[in-house]
Design a protein around this motif. Structure first.
Motif, PDB file in Angstrom:
ATOM      1  N   PRO A 150       0.822  -1.217   0.000  1.00  0.00           N
ATOM      2  CA  PRO A 150       0.000   0.000   0.000  1.00  0.00           C
ATOM      3  C   PRO A 150       0.852   1.262   0.000  1.00  0.00           C
ATOM      4  CG  PRO A 150      -0.002  -1.021   2.171  1.00  0.00           C
ATOM      5  CD  PRO A 150       0.708  -1.976   1.259  1.00  0.00           C
ATOM      6  N   ARG A 151       0.506   2.208  -0.832  1.00  0.00           N
ATOM      7  CA  ARG A 151       1.266   3.456  -0.936  1.00  0.00           C
ATOM      8  C   ARG A 151       0.444   4.483  -1.708  1.00  0.00           C
ATOM      9  NH1 ARG A 151       3.217  -0.282  -4.399  1.00  0.00           N
ATOM     10  NH2 ARG A 151       3.290   0.230  -6.624  1.00  0.00           N
ATOM     11  N   TRP A 152       0.824   5.750  -1.540  1.00  0.00           N
ATOM     12  CA  TRP A 152       0.224   6.845  -2.302  1.00  0.00           C
ATOM     13  C   TRP A 152       1.124   7.162  -3.493  1.00  0.00           C
ATOM     14  CZ3 TRP A 152      -4.564   8.745  -1.196  1.00  0.00           C
ATOM     15  CH2 TRP A 152      -5.096   8.420   0.055  1.00  0.00           C
ATOM     16  N   GLU A 153       0.514   7.239  -4.677  1.00  0.00           N
ATOM     17  CA  GLU A 153       1.261   7.498  -5.906  1.00  0.00           C
ATOM     18  C   GLU A 153       0.795   8.817  -6.524  1.00  0.00           C
ATOM     19  OE1 GLU A 153       1.930   2.910  -7.422  1.00  0.00           O
ATOM     20  OE2 GLU A 153       0.141   3.984  -8.074  1.00  0.00           O
ATOM     21  N   ARG A 154       1.749   9.590  -6.988  1.00  0.00           N
ATOM     22  CA  ARG A 154       1.430  10.877  -7.588  1.00  0.00           C
ATOM     23  C   ARG A 154       0.760  10.699  -8.955  1.00  0.00           C
ATOM     24  NH1 ARG A 154       3.666  14.796  -4.593  1.00  0.00           N
ATOM     25  NH2 ARG A 154       5.492  14.305  -3.305  1.00  0.00           N
ATOM     26  N   GLN A 155      -0.234  11.559  -9.199  1.00  0.00           N
ATOM     27  CA  GLN A 155      -0.933  11.583 -10.480  1.00  0.00           C
ATOM     28  C   GLN A 155      -0.780  12.974 -11.096  1.00  0.00           C
ATOM     29  OE1 GLN A 155      -2.563   8.483 -11.510  1.00  0.00           O
ATOM     30  NE2 GLN A 155      -1.213   7.961  -9.798  1.00  0.00           N
ATOM     31  N   ALA A 156      -1.451  13.197 -12.211  1.00  0.00           N
ATOM     32  CA  ALA A 156      -1.350  14.484 -12.903  1.00  0.00           C
ATOM     33  C   ALA A 156      -1.776  15.617 -11.976  1.00  0.00           C
ATOM     34  CB  ALA A 156      -2.226  14.475 -14.153  1.00  0.00           C
ATOM     35  N   PRO A 157      -0.979  16.669 -11.830  1.00  0.00           N
ATOM     36  CA  PRO A 157      -1.321  17.767 -10.914  1.00  0.00           C
ATOM     37  C   PRO A 157      -2.523  18.566 -11.392  1.00  0.00           C
ATOM     38  CG  PRO A 157       0.599  18.339 -12.229  1.00  0.00           C
ATOM     39  CD  PRO A 157       0.301  16.911 -12.536  1.00  0.00           C
ATOM     40  N   LEU A 158      -3.179  19.236 -10.449  1.00  0.00           N
ATOM     41  CA  LEU A 158      -4.295  20.110 -10.794  1.00  0.00           C
ATOM     42  C   LEU A 158      -3.806  21.292 -11.615  1.00  0.00           C
ATOM     43  CD1 LEU A 158      -5.217  18.561  -8.085  1.00  0.00           C
ATOM     44  CD2 LEU A 158      -6.818  20.460  -7.813  1.00  0.00           C
ATOM     45  N   PRO A 159      -4.676  21.884 -12.445  1.00  0.00           N
ATOM     46  CA  PRO A 159      -4.267  23.028 -13.266  1.00  0.00           C
ATOM     47  C   PRO A 159      -3.862  24.247 -12.446  1.00  0.00           C
ATOM     48  CG  PRO A 159      -6.295  22.054 -14.117  1.00  0.00           C
ATOM     49  CD  PRO A 159      -6.030  21.432 -12.783  1.00  0.00           C
ATOM     50  N   ASN A 160      -4.415  24.396 -11.226  1.00  0.00           N
ATOM     51  CA  ASN A 160      -4.094  25.558 -10.405  1.00  0.00           C
ATOM     52  C   ASN A 160      -4.211  25.174  -8.925  1.00  0.00           C
ATOM     53  OD1 ASN A 160      -6.944  25.962  -9.547  1.00  0.00           O
ATOM     54  ND2 ASN A 160      -7.234  26.501 -11.717  1.00  0.00           N
ATOM     55  N   SER A 161      -4.011  26.151  -8.049  1.00  0.00           N
ATOM     56  CA  SER A 161      -4.022  25.902  -6.600  1.00  0.00           C
ATOM     57  C   SER A 161      -5.268  26.463  -5.925  1.00  0.00           C
ATOM     58  CB  SER A 161      -2.771  26.513  -5.959  1.00  0.00           C
ATOM     59  OG  SER A 161      -2.726  27.921  -6.199  1.00  0.00           O
ATOM     60  N   LYS A 162      -6.370  26.598  -6.665  1.00  0.00           N
ATOM     61  CA  LYS A 162      -7.582  27.208  -6.131  1.00  0.00           C
ATOM     62  C   LYS A 162      -8.462  26.238  -5.356  1.00  0.00           C
ATOM     63  CE  LYS A 162      -7.852  30.563  -9.939  1.00  0.00           C
ATOM     64  NZ  LYS A 162      -8.705  31.066 -11.064  1.00  0.00           N
ATOM     65  N   PHE A 163      -8.041  24.992  -5.214  1.00  0.00           N
ATOM     66  CA  PHE A 163      -8.907  23.986  -4.605  1.00  0.00           C
ATOM     67  C   PHE A 163      -8.527  23.667  -3.156  1.00  0.00           C
ATOM     68  CE2 PHE A 163      -9.900  23.701  -8.976  1.00  0.00           C
ATOM     69  CZ  PHE A 163     -11.188  23.169  -9.071  1.00  0.00           C
ATOM     70  N   CYS A 164      -7.776  24.555  -2.524  1.00  0.00           N
ATOM     71  CA  CYS A 164      -7.436  24.362  -1.111  1.00  0.00           C
ATOM     72  C   CYS A 164      -8.044  25.457  -0.244  1.00  0.00           C
ATOM     73  CB  CYS A 164      -5.915  24.325  -0.930  1.00  0.00           C
ATOM     74  SG  CYS A 164      -5.063  25.834  -1.429  1.00  0.00           S
ATOM     75  N   ARG A 165      -9.064  26.141  -0.765  1.00  0.00           N
ATOM     76  CA  ARG A 165      -9.690  27.223  -0.010  1.00  0.00           C
ATOM     77  C   ARG A 165     -10.801  26.730   0.907  1.00  0.00           C
ATOM     78  NH1 ARG A 165     -10.622  31.498  -5.031  1.00  0.00           N
ATOM     79  NH2 ARG A 165      -8.419  31.742  -5.638  1.00  0.00           N
ATOM     80  N   ASP A 166     -11.297  25.533   0.655  1.00  0.00           N
ATOM     81  CA  ASP A 166     -12.419  25.010   1.423  1.00  0.00           C
ATOM     82  C   ASP A 166     -12.333  23.500   1.431  1.00  0.00           C
ATOM     83  OD1 ASP A 166     -14.721  24.920   2.874  1.00  0.00           O
ATOM     84  OD2 ASP A 166     -15.935  26.080   1.453  1.00  0.00           O
ATOM     85  N   THR A 167     -13.046  22.876   2.373  1.00  0.00           N
ATOM     86  CA  THR A 167     -13.129  21.432   2.371  1.00  0.00           C
ATOM     87  C   THR A 167     -14.182  21.020   1.346  1.00  0.00           C
ATOM     88  OG1 THR A 167     -13.832  19.524   3.681  1.00  0.00           O
ATOM     89  CG2 THR A 167     -14.669  21.658   4.373  1.00  0.00           C
ATOM     90  N   ILE A 168     -13.803  20.254   0.362  1.00  0.00           N
ATOM     91  CA  ILE A 168     -14.685  19.961  -0.767  1.00  0.00           C
ATOM     92  C   ILE A 168     -14.722  18.464  -1.034  1.00  0.00           C
ATOM     93  CG2 ILE A 168     -14.338  22.207  -1.849  1.00  0.00           C
ATOM     94  CD1 ILE A 168     -12.315  20.938  -3.701  1.00  0.00           C
ATOM     95  N   GLU A 169     -15.744  18.046  -1.774  1.00  0.00           N
ATOM     96  CA  GLU A 169     -15.870  16.650  -2.160  1.00  0.00           C
ATOM     97  C   GLU A 169     -15.184  16.416  -3.499  1.00  0.00           C
ATOM     98  OE1 GLU A 169     -18.808  18.511  -2.130  1.00  0.00           O
ATOM     99  OE2 GLU A 169     -19.937  17.937  -0.354  1.00  0.00           O
TER     100      GLU A 169
END
Length: 399
Positions: A236-255
């Motif tokens: 078991p491990r966490w593997e990196r995937q394609a990064p998000l286009p921007n950093s706007k998705f850390c402003r709130d807790t989202i689904e």
């Protein structure tokens, strides 16, 4: 899951809470009791192992209501725990939800309970081994997020906050609850512990996107990682995937809502200046969310995960209008399923087999909508006394 057995809606549309225990007592006083069998026999004149083969084919609600021995069989280890689902709720003491503190450092213990739809009762389960912050004096009118998800008959606690002074991520790895054993186990360590992130699952994997670590980092805010739970190499491990286009998705807790091998994400709750992204898991690519889907994303969203394919409908609870909507992909619009005052203030939801469970009124109650029934049924489940609800999940009954 058959939550519709516990509530009735009158022809006038009146909503009533479950009265199953009272109805059972009244029925017992009006009808003489009959013994269907003697001794330990499940069915008269049949060996128990043969009777079990027959009874396993009957609806759980029938086994619960006929006699005590059938009811004991229903909850015995020999009866499949997946025979019916329960409503699991992550709970905080009501004082903490109201802004109070459990002790001097403001941290409290998260509680876990399961609501049995047949007996209409809550049952306590082991608490996750972590102490968390739910509120902070410097952050008024806003609860610190606790993020969790259900996946393949497991409950995963992904993200929370600790350290009243520095507000750090509370978990360095996910905590996994297994209903069959009623036990918590640790998952693989995160590459970067975080909070204010997006978490979801699709295609046999759990995904963790964006977020804020101990300090803000563009690298973490744009990151996407995958945990393949049943990996081929057994590591078991966490593997990196394609990064998000921007950093706007850390402003709130989202689904990060899993649907048809995709993850659906909207960066903030409410407001006009929102951005929606769709992650295609097979191709590891990001794309813009359809305009109609984004426009109607006006509250918590969940997909009906009855099937592992994730091809069921997706629902949205409008926290302001008090409506439950279902997405129409062909028309790219949301269609209203039902309107109810009990859906106002929705904060989180879960769906399975046409039953949609919504944490409403800021965690004071749970609203259950049976979208399969005609007319659609709406009912309310009160949490255990002295607690408020942070999140709900639908999983097999505890073992």
């Amino acid at each position: 899951m058959r939550l519709s057995y516990l509530w009735e809606t009158s022809e006038s549309g009146e909503i009533r809470r479950s009265s199953l225990p009272e109805m059972a007592e009244e029925s017992d006083t009006r009808r003489p009791r009959r013994r269907l069998h003697t001794g330990s026999e499940l069915i008269s004149a049949l060996p128990d192992h043969v009777a079990q083969l027959i009874l396993h084919r009957l609806p759980p609600s029938l086994l619960f209501s006929v006699c005590r021995s059938w009811r004991r069989l229903l909850y015995s280890p020999s009866f499949p725990s997946s025979s019916f689902s329960c409503l699991y709720a992550l709970l905080f003491p009501a004082s903490a939800l109201a802004g109070g503190c459990a002790d001097g450092d403001g941290e409290t213990v998260l509680h876990l309970s399961a609501f049995d739809p047949l007996s209409s009762r809550w049952g306590d389960l082991p608490s996750p081994p972590a102490r968390l912050l739910l509120s902070h004096p410097s952050i008024l009118c806003h609860r610190l997020p606790v993020q969790s998800l259900s996946f393949r008959q497991r409950l995963l606690l992904i993200s929370a906050t600790t350290d009243r002074l520095h507000l750090r991520p509370a978990l360095d790895r996910p905590l996994v609850f297994l209903p069959e054993s009623s036990a918590w186990t640790p998952g693989p360590p995160f590459t970067s512990p975080r909070r204010w992130c997006a978490c979801g699952s699709t295609g046999g994997s759990v995904y963790l996107a964006s977020g804020v670590s101990a300090e803000f980092s563009q690298h973490v805010a744009r990151s996407l990682e995958k945990w393949e739970i049943d990996s081929s190499d057994g590591k078991p491990r966490w593997e990196r995937q394609a990064p998000l286009p921007n950093s706007k998705f850390c402003r709130d807790t989202i689904e990060a809502v899993g649907w048809r091998a995709k993850l659906l994400m909207v960066n903030i709750k409410g407001g006009r200046h929102r951005e929606g992204l769709v992650y295609d898991a097979p191709s590891d690519r990001w794309q813009a969310m359809p305009m109609g889907m984004l426009a109607g994303w006006t509250g918590p969203v969940a997909s009906d995960d009855t099937e592992d394919s994730g091809s069921g409908p997706i629902y949205c609870a409008d926290e302001h209008q008090g409506t439950l909507k279902v997405y129409d992909e062909t028309a790219d619009r949301w269609r209203v399923v039902v309107e109810s005052e009990h859906l106002r203030g929705a904060t989180q939801m879960a769906a399975k087999s046409g039953k949609v469970c919504v944490v409403s009124r800021g965690g004071v109650s749970i609203t259950v909508v049976d979208t399969v029934a005609r007319p659609v049924r709406v009912c309310v489940v009160d949490p255990p006394a002295g607690f408020g609800v942070v999140a709900v999940h639908i999983l097999p009954r505890p073992g």
